[in-house]
Design an enzyme around this catalytic site. Structure first.
Site, PDB file in Angstrom:
ATOM      1  N   HIS A 125       4.423   0.298   1.619  1.00  0.00           N
ATOM      2  CA  HIS A 125       4.870   1.192   0.551  1.00  0.00           C
ATOM      3  C   HIS A 125       5.082   2.577   1.201  1.00  0.00           C
ATOM      4  O   HIS A 125       4.365   2.935   2.128  1.00  0.00           O
ATOM      5  CB  HIS A 125       3.742   1.257  -0.484  1.00  0.00           C
ATOM      6  CG  HIS A 125       4.062   1.964  -1.758  1.00  0.00           C
ATOM      7  ND1 HIS A 125       4.134   3.332  -1.855  1.00  0.00           N
ATOM      8  CD2 HIS A 125       4.304   1.486  -2.997  1.00  0.00           C
ATOM      9  CE1 HIS A 125       4.399   3.660  -3.120  1.00  0.00           C
ATOM     10  NE2 HIS A 125       4.516   2.563  -3.828  1.00  0.00           N
ATOM     11  N   ASP A 202      -4.543  -0.409   2.555  1.00  0.00           N
ATOM     12  CA  ASP A 202      -4.055  -0.018   1.237  1.00  0.00           C
ATOM     13  C   ASP A 202      -4.223  -1.229   0.318  1.00  0.00           C
ATOM     14  O   ASP A 202      -3.486  -2.199   0.409  1.00  0.00           O
ATOM     15  CB  ASP A 202      -2.586   0.398   1.382  1.00  0.00           C
ATOM     16  CG  ASP A 202      -1.875   0.556   0.044  1.00  0.00           C
ATOM     17  OD1 ASP A 202      -2.489   0.300  -1.011  1.00  0.00           O
ATOM     18  OD2 ASP A 202      -0.695   0.934   0.067  1.00  0.00           O
ATOM     19  N   GLN A 205      -2.267  -3.124  -4.210  1.00  0.00           N
ATOM     20  CA  GLN A 205      -1.624  -4.299  -4.780  1.00  0.00           C
ATOM     21  C   GLN A 205      -2.551  -5.523  -4.736  1.00  0.00           C
ATOM     22  O   GLN A 205      -2.342  -6.484  -5.459  1.00  0.00           O
ATOM     23  CB  GLN A 205      -0.341  -4.585  -3.983  1.00  0.00           C
ATOM     24  CG  GLN A 205       0.696  -5.398  -4.711  1.00  0.00           C
ATOM     25  CD  GLN A 205       1.115  -4.779  -6.031  1.00  0.00           C
ATOM     26  OE1 GLN A 205       1.007  -5.412  -7.070  1.00  0.00           O
ATOM     27  NE2 GLN A 205       1.562  -3.527  -6.013  1.00  0.00           N
ATOM     28  N   LYS A 228      -3.291  -0.190 -11.560  1.00  0.00           N
ATOM     29  CA  LYS A 228      -2.763  -1.522 -11.256  1.00  0.00           C
ATOM     30  C   LYS A 228      -3.781  -2.599 -11.619  1.00  0.00           C
ATOM     31  O   LYS A 228      -3.526  -3.784 -11.447  1.00  0.00           O
ATOM     32  CB  LYS A 228      -2.380  -1.610  -9.790  1.00  0.00           C
ATOM     33  CG  LYS A 228      -1.261  -0.628  -9.486  1.00  0.00           C
ATOM     34  CD  LYS A 228      -0.409  -0.973  -8.333  1.00  0.00           C
ATOM     35  CE  LYS A 228       0.760  -0.002  -8.270  1.00  0.00           C
ATOM     36  NZ  LYS A 228       1.266   0.184  -6.908  1.00  0.00           N
ATOM     37  N   CYS A 366       9.810   1.260  -3.524  1.00  0.00           N
ATOM     38  CA  CYS A 366       9.164   2.199  -2.594  1.00  0.00           C
ATOM     39  C   CYS A 366       8.912   1.551  -1.246  1.00  0.00           C
ATOM     40  O   CYS A 366       7.892   1.826  -0.594  1.00  0.00           O
ATOM     41  CB  CYS A 366       7.855   2.766  -3.149  1.00  0.00           C
ATOM     42  SG  CYS A 366       8.048   3.689  -4.656  1.00  0.00           S
TER      43      CYS A 366
END
Ligand SMILES: *Cc1c(COP(=O)(O)O)cnc(C)c1O
Length: 408
Positions: A125, A202, A205, A228, A366
């Site tokens: 991202h 990260d 997600q 999220k 993104c």
């Protein structure tokens, strides 16, 4: 036909927004990878905060302030427990994943020098690319990119070759938001550590579908956004090992992050306050805890199992459409399907689907480098959550067929 016994209808009742209509159609929400919907339990935590104990934290002697402080710190402990961090003060509240990555990138200015190497994956991202590019510009460090293969997975042989004692930092997402591909983060962490590099994952997600154990992973930094995973926007956390939080300088100066201030010298507060300058998103932090309670009551494993069935079903049905090509159709992925249709622009398809009540995302998500790799302008992305149903997938397929009969 579907073997699941997951009580989806029961959970759907928790989400008021799922009763909405778009025009005359009931909403089908397939944009969960951009933001998830909010159950009434979380909405109630938010309204309860503002209706009964809204107050600034950590400073008051009065009842409301103590209640708000307790609830906020309780939430930190829930997040600690969820990710199995060793200490509550290893959980730093941020405004989200982007803020958390910038905090770490900014702090690393002190440890990076010209000629050092940072490694990023091709599947990132933008928020896990740009802060590091800025760090490289400021320090003269070099950014190396783990390439991806046509299938959508990372080229780990190439990664092995770019690792060296010059490698100082590696950052990668746990799950790609654009394709849903689950990355081999244990391997990245282990190999990164073997050359003395720190590793940031990260988890934005991944967190709604996979429960990461930061101690078992031995990861240095893990970052997520609440919105999220059934929580509100504008709040997230940075998990970092205590030793890193002690080494990194504060990111922002202000109230709450100091021990003592004079014009001669200011000393900083201990962890986690050193990184939490100013009045935080108190209500958001509390609501994040409520969102975790909600998801854990269902069980992340149960959620992932059900979503996997949705994914398998949707993948099979999408393949009925011969002009359609799924990007990143790999075995190891979460319930995200990115696809393109020969001869039709993603935006046009997305607009027609919206007219039929179906919310999907179109564009580069993104993650422009991924789109460049496939030489496509963008994809249509349908991303599923545990409150979606097989019938909704049927509606997507019908609507897609109609859209394509208009466009092709
Ligand atoms: C959503 C997302 C981000 C950005 O999260 P924000 O909440 O916008 O800061 C970063 N990385 C991945 C993989 C994401 O899915």
């Amino acid at each position: 036909m579907h073997k699941t016994d997951f009580p989806v209808e029961k959970y759907r009742k928790d989400f008021p927004i799922l009763e909405r209509k778009i025009g005359k159609y009931p909403l089908v929400y397939f944009d969960n990878a951009a933001t998830s919907q909010t159950p009434k339990q979380v909405i109630e935590a938010i309204s309860n905060y503002y209706a009964t104990y809204n107050s600034n934290i950590h400073r008051g002697v009065h009842t409301l302030s103590n209640e708000a402080t307790d609830a906020y710190e309780q939430s930190r402990k829930k997040i600690q427990a969820h990710f199995n961090a060793a200490h509550p003060h290893e959980i730093i509240f941020t405004s989200g994943t982007t803020h958390a990555i910038n905090l770490v990138a900014s702090g690393f200015k002190n440890f990076i020098k010209e000629g050092d190497e940072l490694i990023v994956s091709a599947l990132e991202h933008h928020s896990n690319i740009v802060p590091w590019q800025m760090l490289c510009e400021q320090t003269g460090a070099v950014l190396k990119v783990i390439p991806m293969l046509q299938s959508g997975i990372l080229d780990m042989k190439a990664f092995d070759q770019m690792l060296s004692d010059k490698t100082k930092l590696i950052f990668c997402n746990h799950v790609s938001n654009a394709l849903g591909v689950i990355n081999p983060i244990s391997e990245l962490i282990e190999k990164g550590h073997s050359v003395g590099a720190a590793v940031l994952i990260d988890g934005a997600q991944a967190a709604p579908h996979i429960q990461a154990d930061v101690q078992e992973l031995d990861v240095d930094f893990y970052v997520v956004s609440a919105h999220k995973m059934c929580g509100p926007t504008g709040v997230g956390v940075l998990y970092a090992k205590e030793e890193w939080l002690n080494k990194l300088p504060p990111y922002q100066g202000g109230g709450e992050m100091i021990a003592e201030v004079s014009f001669e010298k200011t000393t900083y507060a201990g962890l986690p306050h050193k990184f939490e300058a100013g009045t935080p998103n108190i209500c958001g932090g509390i609501a994040f805890g409520a969102a975790l309670d909600y998801m854990n009551a269902i069980g992340i494993k149960n959620i992932a199992e059900y979503e996997n069935e949705l994914l398998t079903y949707a993948t099979t049905r999408l393949k009925e459409i011969s002009e359609l090509r799924i990007i990143g159709d790999v075995a190891h992925k979460t319930a995200v399907i990115s696809f393109v249709v020969e001869g039709a622009h993603p935006y046009d398809i997305g607009s027609i689907l919206d007219k039929m009540g179906i919310a999907v995302r179109t564009g580069h998500h993104c993650a422009q480098p991924i789109m460049d790799f496939y030489q496509i302008p963008g994809t249509i992305r349908a991303s599923f959550s545990f409150y979606n149903t097989f019938e909704e997938i049927d509606r997507l397929i019908e609507a897609l067929k109609r859209a394509l009969s208009m466009l092709l």
